[in-house]
Structures are given as C-alpha cells and as structure tokens.
Design a protein around this motif. Structure first.
Motif, short mmCIF file in Angstrom:
data_model
loop_
_atom_site.label_atom_id
_atom_site.label_comp_id
_atom_site.label_asym_id
_atom_site.label_seq_id
_atom_site.Cartn_x
_atom_site.Cartn_y
_atom_site.Cartn_z
N PRO A 235 12.27 19.60 52.29
CA PRO A 235 13.33 20.62 52.40
C PRO A 235 12.96 21.86 51.59
O PRO A 235 12.24 21.76 50.59
N ASP A 236 13.46 23.03 52.02
CA ASP A 236 13.20 24.23 51.22
C ASP A 236 14.11 24.22 50.00
O ASP A 236 14.94 23.32 49.83
N THR A 237 13.96 25.25 49.15
CA THR A 237 14.70 25.26 47.89
C THR A 237 16.21 25.16 48.12
O THR A 237 16.91 24.42 47.43
N ARG A 238 16.70 25.92 49.07
CA ARG A 238 18.14 25.88 49.36
C ARG A 238 18.57 24.49 49.83
O ARG A 238 19.61 23.98 49.44
N GLY A 239 17.72 23.89 50.65
CA GLY A 239 18.03 22.54 51.14
C GLY A 239 18.06 21.53 49.99
O GLY A 239 18.93 20.65 49.93
N LEU A 240 17.15 21.69 49.06
CA LEU A 240 17.09 20.77 47.91
C LEU A 240 18.33 20.93 47.02
O LEU A 240 18.90 19.96 46.53
N LEU A 241 18.76 22.19 46.84
CA LEU A 241 19.94 22.44 46.02
C LEU A 241 21.19 21.90 46.70
O LEU A 241 22.07 21.32 46.06
N ALA A 242 21.27 22.11 48.01
CA ALA A 242 22.43 21.60 48.76
C ALA A 242 22.47 20.08 48.64
O ALA A 242 23.53 19.47 48.45
N GLU A 243 21.30 19.46 48.72
CA GLU A 243 21.22 17.99 48.60
C GLU A 243 21.69 17.52 47.22
O GLU A 243 22.45 16.55 47.10
#
Ligand code: SF4
Length: 304
Positions: A235-243
């Motif tokens: 996942p990209d950075t935003r995806g990782l933070l959302a996770e």
C-alpha cells in the motif's frame, strides 16, 4: 519476530554475541542475553532477520560465561532474552538460566522474551506460573495480522485461535503481554480486511501493549519475490495510514499502551487505549485529509 530494532551491543563487548541481535524498542535499556541463536520457526515470509543463522539453543555453560562477563556491570535491572522466540527453550534449561540471572543481578526487576504462539502453548500454565515467579515479566508476541488468510500466507505458523489462546495463557500467568501487528502485510488489496480483523483479534487478546510496525519489503525474502512478481502490492503511504486508523478504530481494549514509534512507521504514536483513541484517529484523519506530510517520518529515516 517483527517489532524489533537492530542493536550493536557495544557496551557489552565481552559478551559473545553471535550475528545480528535484535530486541523490541522498549528493551533499549536492557541487558541482552542470547539464550538461543536464530529463530526456531524462521519461516515468516516477510522476515529477513535470521535467514542464514542456524537455530540452536546455547548451552548453559555459554550462557553462564556471558553472565560472568556482564556481572561487572552495575545497575542491571532488566534483561531481555534473545534471539527470536527464546521462549522455545525448554523449562529444564530456562529455569536455571533465570536463576543464574537473578543470582548475577540482585537488583533485577524484569526479564523479557520473544515468544510465538507455538512456544507459549508448549509451556503449561504451571510452567508459566513458575517462570513468572522467577522473574519473567513480559512476553512479546508477534500477531502480525488477525486475518486468518494473511496468517496462512505469511507462514506465521499459528492460526488466530492459537494466537488468542497463547495471549490468554500469558496473561493468566500474570505476565505482561506485548503484541506486535504489521501494517501493510496484507498488501493493498487485503488492507482493510486485515486491519478490521487485526483490531478484532487485538480486542480478544486485550494485551497490555500493542506495537504497530509497518512492513518493509526486504530483498531475499519470500515477500520480496511476491512483490517483484506483482502478487503482493505494498500500500502507498496514505493506504498504510488509513490501515493504521482502521486497526485502531477496531481495537477495543481496556488498558493498553499503543505505540507506532518503531522506525518502520510513518506516523509515530504513543497513546493510551481506550482513552486517547479518538485523539489518535483525529491525527490520522488530519494527515490524510490535509495532507500533513510534515507529521510523518521521512522515507530516508525509516528502517527496521
Ligand atoms: S517468528 Fe517469524 S517474524 Fe519472528 S523471528 Fe521468527 S521468522 Fe522472524
């Protein structure tokens, strides 16, 4: 065992450390005592730590020699038993090791160790009670994911039921439990399902500490091969933070210190759950909605 920081134990140069020695960030001030070399499991697809290091339990004689070297250091209050999964050491060896630690360091306050579900469940409740009485104060368990499919894919060696049972066995012995989860391990496609399931399992475990790490794809691992073939998409950075936010939102625990301050993470958090959950979710929301990249650890400062 995910959730670790590389260590070069320069202050204990006379101790016979072999290979890379790692420990949880919270054991930074502890004396590290290698009671095993490598990891008895050594199959997790994301983990490069002990590849090439043949697992063995060190002899009591070797451990006693190390303790004799370390005995001149005053003020040792905490000892961490390395390497990965040192709880696999059978009771008949672990008890004399801990007794020797207690004899060497009269001010000892806590002994910590990595334990996976298998090594924990191999210990009976009576054995864990005994280890607790002798000074074993904290066990670090790598859950990584609460998603059964992900646990199978990453070859963690235990299913969700075993993980939860192992967690409860540690807690029933009165030993502190620290659980590590791995943000990004399910890839972009499985991200939200992994996050929801992980929060759910953390709620069942109700540990004293949760440490979130973010997956880093390390060359030479099975995960890296999957990444190269396109089978695993980070996942990209935003995806990782959302996770990370979804894991937190689904974690219903009663009294826990949640940290994401390991160097692999983009957003370092250190919060008490449940009291500060909403505050942490609000910070994650701000980073995502207002693109507050200034709050994030720069890529070049990330590491394992
Ligand atoms: S249990 Fe898995 S993650 Fe932990 S040290 Fe062993 S191979 Fe690595």
């Amino acid at each position: 065992m995910a959730g670790t920081a590389a260590l070069r134990p320069l202050s204990y140069i006379d101790m016979k450390y072999e290979g890379i020695v790692i420990r949880p960030p919270s054991e930074a001030g502890s004396l590290i005592l290698q009671v095993t070399l490598g990891c008895s499991h050594n199959r997790c697809t994301f983990c490069p730590t002990y590849k090439g290091k043949r697992f063995r339990i060190r002899s009591l004689e070797e451990i006693r020699e190390d303790l004799a070297c370390a005995s001149r250091y005053r003020g040792v209050k905490r000892v961490f038993l390395a390497d990965g999964d040192a709880l696999i050491v059978p009771r008949r060896m672990l008890v004399p090791i801990i007794e020797q630690i207690n004899a060497t360091f009269p001010d000892i306050e806590r002994i910590g160790v990595y334990g996976n579900a298998k090594s924990i469940l191999k210990k009976s409740p009576e054995e864990l009670d005994e280890l607790k009485r002798l000074g074993l104060g904290i066990v670090y368990l790598g859950l990584e994911s609460g998603d059964p499919q992900v646990l199978a894919e990453i070859q963690k060696g235990a299913d969700v039921n075993a993980m939860v049972e192992a967690a409860h066995r540690i807690q029933e012995a009165g030993i502190l439990l620290s659980v590590t989860v791995l943000v990004g391990i399910a890839g972009a496609q499985g991200s939200i399902r992994h996050a929801e399931q992980t929060g759910k399992v953390l709620s069942q475990m109700n540990p004293d500490y949760i440490g979130a790490l973010t997956v880093m794809v390390v060359p030479g691992t099975v995960l890296a091969q999957r990444h190269e073939s396109g089978d695993y998409i980070l996942p990209d950075t935003r995806g990782l933070l959302a996770e990370l936010g979804v894991i937190l939102a689904h974690s219903d625990v009663t009294d826990c210190l949640f940290t994401s301050n390991h160097a692999s993470n983009y957003l370092p958090l250190r919060i008490r759950l449940p009291q500060e959950k909403e505050q942490a979710l609000s910070i994650i929301g701000q980073v995502l909605s207002a693109n507050r990249t200034d709050l994030l650890r720069p890529e070049h400062l990330r590491g394992l």
